[in-house]
Design a protein around this motif. Sequence first.
Motif, PDB file in Angstrom:
ATOM      1  N   ARG A 162       0.893  -1.094   0.026  1.00 53.48           N
ATOM      2  CA  ARG A 162      -0.089   0.145   0.639  1.00 53.48           C
ATOM      3  C   ARG A 162       0.936   1.152  -0.305  1.00 53.48           C
ATOM      4  NH1 ARG A 162      -3.532  -3.242   2.643  1.00 53.48           N
ATOM      5  NH2 ARG A 162      -5.672  -3.170   1.256  1.00 53.48           N
ATOM      6  N   LYS A 182     -16.312  -7.089  -5.956  1.00 55.82           N
ATOM      7  CA  LYS A 182     -15.876  -5.538  -5.987  1.00 55.82           C
ATOM      8  C   LYS A 182     -17.246  -4.870  -7.209  1.00 55.82           C
ATOM      9  CE  LYS A 182     -12.602  -2.032  -8.671  1.00 55.82           C
ATOM     10  NZ  LYS A 182     -12.144  -1.421 -10.012  1.00 55.82           N
ATOM     11  N   HIS A 231      -4.750  -5.578  -5.407  1.00 52.27           N
ATOM     12  CA  HIS A 231      -6.059  -5.787  -5.525  1.00 52.27           C
ATOM     13  C   HIS A 231      -6.523  -4.226  -5.792  1.00 52.27           C
ATOM     14  CE1 HIS A 231     -10.396  -6.031  -6.266  1.00 52.27           C
ATOM     15  NE2 HIS A 231      -9.806  -6.358  -7.616  1.00 52.27           N
ATOM     16  N   ASP A 232      -6.275  -3.712  -3.968  1.00 51.13           N
ATOM     17  CA  ASP A 232      -6.802  -2.208  -3.979  1.00 51.13           C
ATOM     18  C   ASP A 232      -6.090  -0.730  -3.912  1.00 51.13           C
ATOM     19  OD1 ASP A 232      -8.497  -3.633  -2.269  1.00 51.13           O
ATOM     20  OD2 ASP A 232      -7.821  -3.289   0.291  1.00 51.13           O
ATOM     21  N   THR A 233      -5.320  -1.288  -4.506  1.00 53.88           N
ATOM     22  CA  THR A 233      -3.940  -0.183  -5.107  1.00 53.88           C
ATOM     23  C   THR A 233      -4.222  -0.283  -6.687  1.00 53.88           C
ATOM     24  OG1 THR A 233      -2.456  -2.054  -5.029  1.00 53.88           O
ATOM     25  CG2 THR A 233      -3.055  -0.074  -3.040  1.00 53.88           C
ATOM     26  N   SER A 234      -5.415  -1.415  -7.215  1.00 54.11           N
ATOM     27  CA  SER A 234      -5.027  -1.257  -8.458  1.00 54.11           C
ATOM     28  C   SER A 234      -3.728  -1.341  -9.370  1.00 54.11           C
ATOM     29  CB  SER A 234      -5.488   0.107  -9.174  1.00 54.11           C
ATOM     30  OG  SER A 234      -7.066   0.565  -8.526  1.00 54.11           O
ATOM     31  N   LYS A 257      -4.579  -9.048  -2.225  1.00 46.76           N
ATOM     32  CA  LYS A 257      -6.153  -7.503  -1.880  1.00 46.76           C
ATOM     33  C   LYS A 257      -4.992  -5.878  -1.514  1.00 46.76           C
ATOM     34  CE  LYS A 257      -9.930  -7.028   1.353  1.00 46.76           C
ATOM     35  NZ  LYS A 257      -9.497  -5.468   1.570  1.00 46.76           N
ATOM     36  N   ALA A 258      -3.906  -6.424  -1.252  1.00 52.56           N
ATOM     37  CA  ALA A 258      -3.587  -5.050  -1.372  1.00 52.56           C
ATOM     38  C   ALA A 258      -3.388  -4.569  -2.463  1.00 52.56           C
ATOM     39  CB  ALA A 258      -2.029  -5.048  -0.168  1.00 52.56           C
ATOM     40  N   LEU A 298     -11.934 -11.259  -5.948  1.00 49.38           N
ATOM     41  CA  LEU A 298     -12.309  -9.622  -5.564  1.00 49.38           C
ATOM     42  C   LEU A 298     -12.539  -9.189  -6.223  1.00 49.38           C
ATOM     43  CD1 LEU A 298      -7.774  -9.204  -3.919  1.00 49.38           C
ATOM     44  CD2 LEU A 298     -10.597  -9.126  -2.893  1.00 49.38           C
TER      45      LEU A 298
END
Length: 370
Positions: A261, A353, A305-308, A302-303, A349
């Motif tokens: 992140r 989304k 994925h969360d940060t694209s 997931k990190a 994920l």
Amino acid sequence: MKMVFRWFGHGNDSVKLQHIKQIPGVEGIVWALHDIPVGEEWPLERILDMKQQADRYGFHMDVVESVNVHEDIKLGLPTRDLYIENYKRTIENLAKVGVKVICYNFMPVFDWIRTDLFKEMEDGSTAMFYEKAKVENLNPNELVDEIANNPDFTIPGWEPERLKSLSHLFEAYRRVSTQQLWANLRYFLEQIIPVAELHDVKMAIHPDDPPWPIFGLPRLITSQDNIRRLLQLVESPSNCVTLCSGSLGANGENDIAGMVREFADRIPFAHIRNLKRYENGDFIETSHRTKDGSVEIFDIVKAYHDTSFTGYVRPDHGRHIWDEQCRPGYGLYDRALGVMYLWGIWDSLESVKKVQQETVAPQSLSNART
């Protein structure tokens, strides 16, 4: 994310390109010219030959691992400028065939350390194992004899020409402090990063494996603080990190998802693997499955994925399963399972989304009408 798979070349890898092609979602190979002595320029004709092999199976070769750094550069010797010039020309040659990421490391003498390459696990598979007490009481020459004399494959980071001068290298590094090694890394980056920028190439340093001092040798890329320091040495989008969950994960204090992140825009390439840590400091590499080891693989994915994340990912070291005869950590079967595990997390994920977006959209429309 873009899924890639490390391949060591015809005649030096038990895994065939036609088999890698059958792994869903793999679009490129991570490659190198392992027979080129460290410090020499990589010839364009050899690079083009590798490209032809990749093209035959529809693979891109955007990521190179590793263009190793000569020890004279790490030691800060007067001869380093010669090797840095060769490195610059190699970057230029790689850029000509579309290479976008160069993975390298700055580890003195040994790129990685394990004490058993085929430690048997409870299920009958084998994996690479690190025994802390053995390393602490081991003469490095004994480790070289055990690991380097592999009759079937070359082992990256254990080049014969480097190991022949092992005693000399250890003596040379006695004069290099951790701070001096940082200064030598800065000097190297100040020279090569402008070339990388010019050719739109990301230089992505690999963390130290394991992330602590070995045999009294200094180590740099070991923690979140040190990665932050690395990225500040030369402020450039081309000065990046290859975030390896296995290398950093050997130290339970490292928050790898947190690193993803924080450094998301400076991670063009990710190695994802798991390992099981023991209280006595030992560790063994496991399947990629989160529950099989000590590294929170789900949280890490997931990190990303969360940060694209749109960079390159490869399944890192795997176990040796189903009686496969392969180079340590780099068989086909367990890494292919790792690919599918990573895709399973990512696709789940993505589905979550999509559902969230579809749920929010009607509510927004209803609010607008109101």
